[in-house]
Design a protein around this motif. Structure first.
Motif, short mmCIF file in Angstrom:
data_model
loop_
_atom_site.label_atom_id
_atom_site.label_comp_id
_atom_site.label_asym_id
_atom_site.label_seq_id
_atom_site.Cartn_x
_atom_site.Cartn_y
_atom_site.Cartn_z
N ARG A 1 0.81 -1.22 0.00
CA ARG A 1 0.00 0.00 0.00
C ARG A 1 0.85 1.27 0.00
O ARG A 1 0.31 2.36 -0.16
CB ARG A 1 -0.94 0.03 1.21
CG ARG A 1 -0.21 0.15 2.54
CD ARG A 1 -1.18 0.19 3.72
NE ARG A 1 -1.93 1.44 3.77
CZ ARG A 1 -3.14 1.55 4.28
NH1 ARG A 1 -3.75 0.51 4.79
NH2 ARG A 1 -3.75 2.71 4.32
N ARG A 2 2.14 1.16 0.19
CA ARG A 2 2.96 2.37 0.31
C ARG A 2 3.64 2.80 -0.99
O ARG A 2 4.41 3.75 -1.01
CB ARG A 2 3.99 2.20 1.42
CG ARG A 2 3.39 1.72 2.73
CD ARG A 2 4.14 2.17 3.95
NE ARG A 2 3.77 1.43 5.15
CZ ARG A 2 2.66 1.63 5.85
NH1 ARG A 2 1.80 2.57 5.49
NH2 ARG A 2 2.41 0.90 6.92
N ILE B 1 0.58 6.28 -4.35
CA ILE B 1 -0.25 6.77 -3.24
C ILE B 1 -0.20 8.28 -3.13
O ILE B 1 -1.12 8.91 -2.62
CB ILE B 1 0.22 6.11 -1.90
CG1 ILE B 1 -0.87 6.19 -0.82
CG2 ILE B 1 1.47 6.76 -1.34
CD1 ILE B 1 -1.51 4.93 -0.48
N ALA C 1 9.13 9.62 -4.17
CA ALA C 1 9.42 9.16 -2.82
C ALA C 1 10.92 8.87 -2.70
O ALA C 1 11.60 8.68 -3.71
CB ALA C 1 8.63 7.88 -2.52
N ASP D 1 9.28 7.15 3.28
CA ASP D 1 9.35 7.05 1.82
C ASP D 1 8.86 8.32 1.13
O ASP D 1 9.66 9.09 0.61
CB ASP D 1 8.60 5.82 1.31
CG ASP D 1 9.05 5.41 -0.09
OD1 ASP D 1 10.18 5.78 -0.47
OD2 ASP D 1 8.32 4.71 -0.80
N CYS D 2 7.55 8.58 1.15
CA CYS D 2 7.05 9.70 0.33
C CYS D 2 7.45 11.06 0.87
O CYS D 2 7.63 12.00 0.13
CB CYS D 2 5.53 9.63 0.19
SG CYS D 2 4.64 10.22 1.64
N ILE E 1 1.67 10.84 3.21
CA ILE E 1 0.59 10.07 2.62
C ILE E 1 0.89 8.56 2.51
O ILE E 1 -0.03 7.75 2.50
CB ILE E 1 0.20 10.67 1.25
CG1 ILE E 1 -1.13 10.14 0.73
CG2 ILE E 1 1.29 10.43 0.20
CD1 ILE E 1 -2.33 10.70 1.39
N CYS E 2 2.17 8.17 2.47
CA CYS E 2 2.45 6.74 2.28
C CYS E 2 2.29 5.96 3.58
O CYS E 2 2.07 4.76 3.56
CB CYS E 2 3.83 6.52 1.67
SG CYS E 2 5.20 6.76 2.81
N GLY E 3 2.44 6.64 4.71
CA GLY E 3 2.25 5.98 6.00
C GLY E 3 3.46 5.21 6.49
O GLY E 3 3.38 4.45 7.45
N ILE F 1 -3.93 6.26 6.45
CA ILE F 1 -2.70 5.91 5.74
C ILE F 1 -2.06 4.65 6.28
O ILE F 1 -0.96 4.26 5.86
CB ILE F 1 -1.69 7.09 5.75
CG1 ILE F 1 -1.35 7.51 7.18
CG2 ILE F 1 -2.23 8.26 4.94
CD1 ILE F 1 -0.27 8.58 7.27
#
Lengths: 657, 257
Positions: free
Chosen positions: A68-69, A73, A238, B62-63, B67-69, B167
């Motif tokens: 999900r990442r 996203i 990212a 990461d992001c 938003i990516c969590g 998220i």
């Protein structure tokens, strides 16, 4: 020669004819066929879920801790589809035509038409999955405008459309995991493709927790690993986004298409200092309502709200009256750079322009006042109501801006500047999304196919899902139908052995350098070369210098990089070193490609080739082709050309005036 | 924006591997720009550690856009740190002042075992989704049902969307004294239960997801609200009420269990 396998017949019938005649694989045989999917963004998750449902045995891999990442996203603004719900004259043809024109006539017509054809189904599919798109009070779906179009065809979920679409695909994927049709490998990174007798037959990957290398067999391998914008170090990608999967495939025989085609997005939060690790996008949807301007006076240091209306230059509206603030991204970015380079930039760095919501707030506020019948509303009331409307549409983006800059965009215009955002280039694929290695596919941002030299906003999500949900389920059958007699190849096969040994040797070599400079410092140096000389504008001399500098950097990296820790453990520096080493090699190829393409088109702007008004000047006579580069050993490439034939959308000078 | 740079003391949880014992290690960081993000401050520290021949601090990220969590640091006793509705990656150093001591730990929950330093294993969340967090519609073919065939009340669609913005970072679990995953799960149950597309499976979904949550070892919910207070996406605790309602309804009307 490159065979793009475009089906015969009229453009609008190609895809339906293809689907009608493509080879099928029967359900019993599907169970015997194994497919590897690299990456779990929109393209990868949708492909893995679809193929799992169809009955294939799927293994999906991602480097993040959960599928999900994946970076899909983070997509904000929306997804295009030719639904014509707004009755504003939209059609499949218009979406096709806008995309071809937006890409400055450097994309393949047949692929783009197919994309436009399936676009409407994507929305049906996503709604059926429970994707909560924005709706009107009627209960029907809402649309907004994006750059490079004059219709409203963008579906959205506030400023989090990518998140909602990806979660839809992720949930479909997890459903297949639960059913046992897909095996998920998180925190795994692909480090090589295994090619046996000319066909892709598996991968070597590294478990990022234990550090162990693993071998996996597949009858086919799908690369859905995204774009390579991080070659510039600073981008909106990212932190983990990388080129490694497609670069390894490239070195195993997959041609790289148009590597220099990079999208610089016009509306990002400007760089604030040397510590900066990434840049943050402010969605293109903000250009629906926001107005972009700089002061008319050079070096004007007044605060933006103190600059009167007649001393502001709304330069996009001035230069491009037909599209105004909604010109395509390449055009908007270059225009911002032009103003800043000419000395009109704003903010501390002077490398920024204003994106102003004052007018939109007044306009929406007045609308609300009328709707509520508040005849004697004060100016404050109008502003308050207007801010509420803007908050509903763009609230999460405004909040993000405030957190990063400490400023309030509801009262002060935002400062924005272009930043690297997307790469149109990628692995060359034919109509079936096969790379030049049989059995090896590239989808989504990882391939080169649909966006030409410039991608329109809200089209990346469309392409990722089109490839995964609607294209690959058909085209892969055409290949696998001939593989039903191929028994799974044991991973003890000498080619697996050799591939794993090569990966292992490289890791040992990296760990053995024990130099003085950090991986990050090399990445920053590479990024600076790329941004300065292969960025928003390019020229022959700069590109030649860049190639030399990158070769030098590569030597320096391989003799002086320092990677702490051990191989068989969590080692994020080693992960990064593997990626940066590939970025360095890619950077060289991007500069070679940019140097060879002696024309300007879309995001590729060669300073030598521009019109008197500073617009991109294409050279269709000499460059109406896809440059597909074949790797021929360290620092050596052979150019192959796929000529682009425009049967329907005849190339003209792209004008948004 | 004209603040001068600051100096800080960090107390960071270091743990070599899942099986090793961890401990706090103190780091002094100087010349921190208030315009840096919290993670950029860690980047600068890590660069220094590498140059000094030490092992950099492992953390998930990461992001860096919230938003990516991925990011998951427990800062001064609060998941994601002091700013309301903000992930660590969006937390900026303006939030701190010169001379501050900042304690940084990983998420603490039995169901989120530490992998290394500040990295934890959140795969339990994926398994909860596998238990029913989806609509069982096959891809590629929705039988010609047009997206606008079923209108959805705007209020309901907006509420479903608000729940769907989760998220999956796990801050709710980290904040909860019982390490309950109720806010996370209720967000998904609510998102799908509120939409007509999710309605047919709503009973099985809620029963199966709750069963999986229990199996993963997450604790029970006492409706304290710590989860809501720290959620970077402001997922409302109302979702937990909706989950309870869904669960009760399903429990009383589904007879196959």
């Amino acid at each position: 020669m490159l065979n793009s396998k475009i089906p015969k017949g009229p453009l609008e019938n190609k895809w339906s004819d293809y689907k009608g005649h493509v080879s099928l694989v029967n359900p019993t045989n599907k169970r015997k066929l194994e497919i590897i999917v690299i990456g779990t963004g929109l393209a990868g998750a949708s492909a893995a879920a679809s193929l799992g449902e169809m009955g294939y045995k799927v293994k999906a891999f991602c480097f993040q801790d959960s599928p999900r990442r994946a970076h899909s996203i983070a997509a904000q603004g929306g997804i295009n589809a030719a639904k014509n719900y707004q009755n504003d004259g939209d059609s499949i043809f218009r979406l096709f035509y806008d995309t071809i024109k937006g890409g400055d006539y450097r994309a393949r017509e047949a692929n783009v038409h197919r994309l436009a054809e399936v676009s409407a189904n994507i929305i049906d599919q996503c709604v059926a999955q429970g994707v909560p798109f924005a709706r009107e009070y009627s209960g029907l779906l809402s649309n907004r405008s994006f750059g490079g179009t004059q219709v409203q065809r963008t579906f959205y979920a506030a400023g989090q459309t990518g998140q909602q679409l990806l979660l839809g695909a992720y949930q479909a994927l997890e459903r297949q995991v639960a059913l046992g049709n897909v095996t998920m490998y998180s925190r795994h990174e692909m480090l090589d493709v295994v090619v046996i007798e000319g066909k892709a037959r598996g991968i070597i990957c590294r478990d990022l927790i234990t550090g162990h290398l693993e071998r996996h067999f597949g009858h086919a391998v799908l690369l859905c690993s995204g774009g390579y914008g991080n070659v510039f170090y600073l981008s909106t990608n990212a932190m983990g986004s990388n080129v490694t999967a497609i670069w390894k495939a490239h070195k195993k025989g997959a041609y790289f298409g148009n590597p220099c085609f990079t999208q610089i997005h016009p509306t990002c939060i400007p760089v604030s200092g040397d510590h900066q690790s990434k840049l943050t996008l402010m969605s293109e949807s903000l250009r629906n309502d926001g107005r972009i301007w700089v002061p008319k006076k050079k070096g004007d240091d007044r605060r933006p709200n103190d600059i009167p209306e007649d001393e502001r230059d709304y330069y996009l509206e001035r230069r491009y009256p037909a599209f105004g603030n909604l010109v395509p991204r390449d055009v908007a970015s270059r225009a911002a750079k032009e103003r800043c380079d000419a000395g009109y930039g704003v903010g501390k760095s002077k490398m920024a322009v204003y994106l102003d919501y004052a007018d939109a707030i007044q306009r929406y506020g007045t609308g609300e006042v009328n709707k509520l019948g508040l005849d004697d509303a004060t100016k404050e009331k109008i502003t308050e109501l207007g801010r509420e409307v803007v908050k509903e549409k763009y609230g999460n983006l405004f909040d993000m801006y405030t957190k990063i800059t400490g400023e309030d965009p509801y009262t002060t215009p935002m400062r924005i500047y272009p930043a690297v955002h997307y790469t149109m280039g990628g692995l060359w694929v034919d109509y079936e999304l096969t790379t030049s290695v049989p059995g090896l596919y590239a989808m989504g941002e990882a391939n080169f196919s649909d966006h030409g030299a410039n991608r329109l906003g809200a089209s990346a999500l469309m392409q990722g899902l089109a490839d995964g949900y609607f294209v690959i389920p058909y085209t892969i059958g055409n290949y696998l139908a001939n593989e039903i007699r191929t028994a799974p190849i044991p991973v003890s096969h000498p080619e697996f052995e050799a591939a794993e040994n090569a990966v292992s040797e490289r890791i040992n070599k990296l760990m053995g350098i024990n130099g003085k400079q950090t991986v990050e410092s090399f990445h920053k140096r590479l990024g600076k070369i790329m941004w300065d000389k292969c960025g928003m504008s390019r020229n022959a001399q700069g590109l030649k210098e860049a190639i030399e500098e990158i070769r030098h950097l590569k030597k320096d990296f391989w003799s002086d990089v320092r990677i702490p820790g051990k191989i068989l453990e969590v080692n994020t520096e080693l992960d990064k070193a593997n990626r940066v080493a590939d970025f360095i090699e890619l950077g060289e190829l991007m500069c070679i490609d940019a140097l060879h393409r002696n024309e300007s088109c879309g995001g590729h702007f060669r300073e030598e080739m521009q019109t008197e008004e500073g617009e991109a000047l294409r050279d269709d006579q000499n460059f109406q082709y896809v440059a597909a580069w074949e790797y021929q050993g360290d620092g050596q490439w052979q150019l192959h050309k796929e000529d682009l034939n425009f049967e329907v959308a005849k190339p003209t000078q792209r004008s948004y005036k | 924006m004209d603040h001068s740079n600051i100096s800080l003391t960090l107390e960071v949880w270091r743990q070599e591997s899942a099986s090793a014992n961890g401990k706090f290690v103190t780091y002094k960081v100087d010349d921190v720009s208030p315009e840096m993000s919290f993670l950029e401050m860690f980047d600068v520290l890590n660069e220094r550690l590498i140059r000094e021949g030490q092992d950099p601090i492992a953390f998930d990220h990461d992001c860096r856009e919230g938003i990516c969590g991925s990011c998951s640091m427990h800062i001064n006793g609060r998941p994601h740190g002091p700013w309301h509705a903000t992930t660590v990656c969006q937390l900026h150093m303006r939030a701190f002042k010169n001379g501050d001591t900042i304690v940084v730990e990983p998420w603490r929950a039995k169901s989120f075992p530490v992998i290394k330093d500040l990295m934890v294993d959140r795969s339990a969340f994926d398994r909860i989704i596998q238990a029913g967090g989806y609509v069982s519609v096959n891809t590629g073919n929705v039988n010609g049902v047009d997206a606008n065939a079923i209108p959805v009340e705007k209020d309901k669609a907006d509420t479903a969307f608000a729940a769907a913005t989760c998220i999956g970072c796990g801050a709710c679990v980290a904040a909860c004294k019982n390490s309950s995953a109720m806010l996370f799960m209720s967000a998904k149950v609510s998102h799908l239960a509120l939409l007509p597309q999710g309605a047919p499976e709503r009973k099985d979904r809620v029963l199966n997801m709750v069963a999986q949550m229990d199996k993963e070892g997450f604790g029970s919910c006492t409706f304290t609200g710590a989860c809501e207070a720290v959620c970077p996406k402001e997922i409302s605790i109302t979702n937990i009420s909706r989950l309870n309602k869904e669960y009760l309804n399903a429990g009383m009307t589904v007879d196959k269990r």
